[in-house]
Design an enzyme around this catalytic site. Structure first.
Site, PDB file in Angstrom:
ATOM      1  N   HIS A   1       1.585  -1.019  -0.276  1.00 47.92           N
ATOM      2  CA  HIS A   1      -0.092  -0.200   0.134  1.00 47.92           C
ATOM      3  C   HIS A   1       0.616   1.253   0.234  1.00 47.92           C
ATOM      4  O   HIS A   1       1.914   1.369   0.751  1.00 47.92           O
ATOM      5  CB  HIS A   1      -1.552   0.031   1.481  1.00 47.92           C
ATOM      6  CG  HIS A   1      -1.764   1.089   1.343  1.00 47.92           C
ATOM      7  ND1 HIS A   1      -2.805   1.401   0.700  1.00 47.92           N
ATOM      8  CD2 HIS A   1      -1.726   1.952   2.507  1.00 47.92           C
ATOM      9  CE1 HIS A   1      -3.638   2.894   1.083  1.00 47.92           C
ATOM     10  NE2 HIS A   1      -2.499   3.075   2.461  1.00 47.92           N
TER      11      HIS A   1
ATOM     12  N   CYS B   1      -4.090   3.376  -4.772  1.00 43.19           N
ATOM     13  CA  CYS B   1      -3.383   4.158  -3.790  1.00 43.19           C
ATOM     14  C   CYS B   1      -2.015   4.573  -4.294  1.00 43.19           C
ATOM     15  O   CYS B   1      -2.192   6.082  -4.002  1.00 43.19           O
ATOM     16  CB  CYS B   1      -2.891   2.823  -2.827  1.00 43.19           C
ATOM     17  SG  CYS B   1      -2.452   1.635  -3.293  1.00 43.19           S
TER      18      CYS B   1
ATOM     19  N   ASP C   1      -3.158   9.381   3.425  1.00 45.92           N
ATOM     20  CA  ASP C   1      -3.324   7.845   3.620  1.00 45.92           C
ATOM     21  C   ASP C   1      -4.748   7.879   3.037  1.00 45.92           C
ATOM     22  O   ASP C   1      -5.861   8.484   2.579  1.00 45.92           O
ATOM     23  CB  ASP C   1      -3.228   7.033   3.854  1.00 45.92           C
ATOM     24  CG  ASP C   1      -3.059   5.632   4.320  1.00 45.92           C
ATOM     25  OD1 ASP C   1      -3.876   5.537   3.003  1.00 45.92           O
ATOM     26  OD2 ASP C   1      -2.698   5.111   5.182  1.00 45.92           O
TER      27      ASP C   1
END
Length: 333
Positions: A118, A275, A222
């Site tokens: 990620h 991401c 994030d």
């Protein structure tokens, strides 16, 4: 749309020779731009380097972007369990990364991080500043980021008359729906929220401030709602302290009281594979319009519409193919 070459090896190097530090992109790297694929470190590093090189001179001079390998080196496991020795060895692994640059002279340090497949972004802001301060903005510098608004300002009516009418009409519709059917009211409010995220629903003009409130801090952006990243904040503080001691020859505290940390409220991905694209778009948006009001936490939920990120795979692919064509033409001539 550029035609995809048939080569299986190296496509481009950016920046091209004779410039140093070029990132080599291959056809295999280009394949990770296919739909639902995770971006690899080569595409991340290539596009970040491209963004910084094409940023305005003022912003570029204030910024530094570490490659994705920096955090990997910083966090590489070591067999030595002694704390002091471990901290020293960890810093020694990345000490030479800044031998030609003083990060404490920069305002923004961007650190791409990959953990458990990620991607997310760490931004170290004003590391050379020891305490918050307020500066007067020069004409044309008035920031309009959603992050520039205090909680009270977010409730103020927008200044543009057309925006006032739109907001008033929307509120009246919501009130009438609420009176008729509570369930439909909740559904309609959810739809409006999703439209705002997509950039398809006009929001009111944002209040501008004539000053900038800046402070030393570490931000995490994030695109997934995950853990609080406390280990990342701790690692960054330890790195800054070691770097200060090595470069400045004195000690300085970079604890939570001196260097606040915060999770930004940013646009979130709506799938499991984008991401890396969001990380790149966070940096691109920041470089285009740097944040000037650091009143934590930063409210950036409507920083950009989601459809901009959806186009990014094709945009980066076209960019690589364009550079491929240019560099091959130069070789032939």
């Amino acid at each position: 749309m550029w035609k995809i070459p048939t080569t299986t090896g190296e496509m481009i190097s950016f920046p091209p020779p004779p410039m140093k530090g070029g990132i080599t992109v291959t056809m295999e790297d280009l394949q990770c731009l296919d739909s639902d694929q995770y971006l690899n470190d080569v595409i991340i590093d290539f596009y970040l380097k491209y963004l910084l090189q094409n940023a305005s001179e003022c912003v570029a001079n204030r910024s530094h972007i570490f490659s994705s390998f920096f955090y990997k080196q910083l966090t590489r496991r070591d067999n030595n369990k002694t704390l002091d020795s471990f901290l020293q060895k960890r810093y020694q692994r990345v000490r030479t990364w800044t031998r030609h640059m003083d990060i404490f002279s920069k305002d923004f340090i961007f650190v791409p991080v990959n953990q458990e497949a990620h991607w997310y972004l760490v931004v170290i802001c004003f590391p050379g500043l020891e305490e918050p301060k307020t500066e007067t903005l020069s004409p044309g510098q008035d920031a309009t980021n959603e992050s520039d608004l205090t909680d009270s300002e977010k409730e103020d009516p927008p200044s543009d008359p057309n925006s006032v009418v739109r907001v008033f009409a929307t509120n009246m519709i919501l009130f009438l729906i609420f009176c008729l059917d509570l369930n439909f009211f909740l559904f309609f409010r959810l739809v409006l929220s999703r439209l705002a995220e997509e950039g398809l629903f006009a929001r009111g003009e944002r209040t501008q401030k004539p000053y900038a409130h800046i402070m030393p801090c570490i931000l995490v952006m994030d695109s997934l709602k995950r853990s609080p990243h406390e280990r990342v904040f701790k690692l960054m503080r330890e790195y800054l302290q070691s770097e200060w001691e090595a470069r400045r020859g004195s000690s300085r505290e970079f604890g939570p009281d001196q260097m606040e940390s915060s999770h930004c409220q940013v646009p979130l991905q709506d799938n499991s594979s984008d991401c890396g694209l969001y990380l790149l778009h966070y940096v691109e948006s920041f470089l285009k319009d740097p944040i000037v009001h650091f009143e934590l936490p930063l409210h950036l939920k409507f920083w950009f519409p989601r459809h901009q990120v959806r186009r990014k795979r094709e945009e980066i692919r076209d960019l690589v193919l364009k550079l491929y064509r240019i560099q091959n033409m130069n070789v032939k001539t």
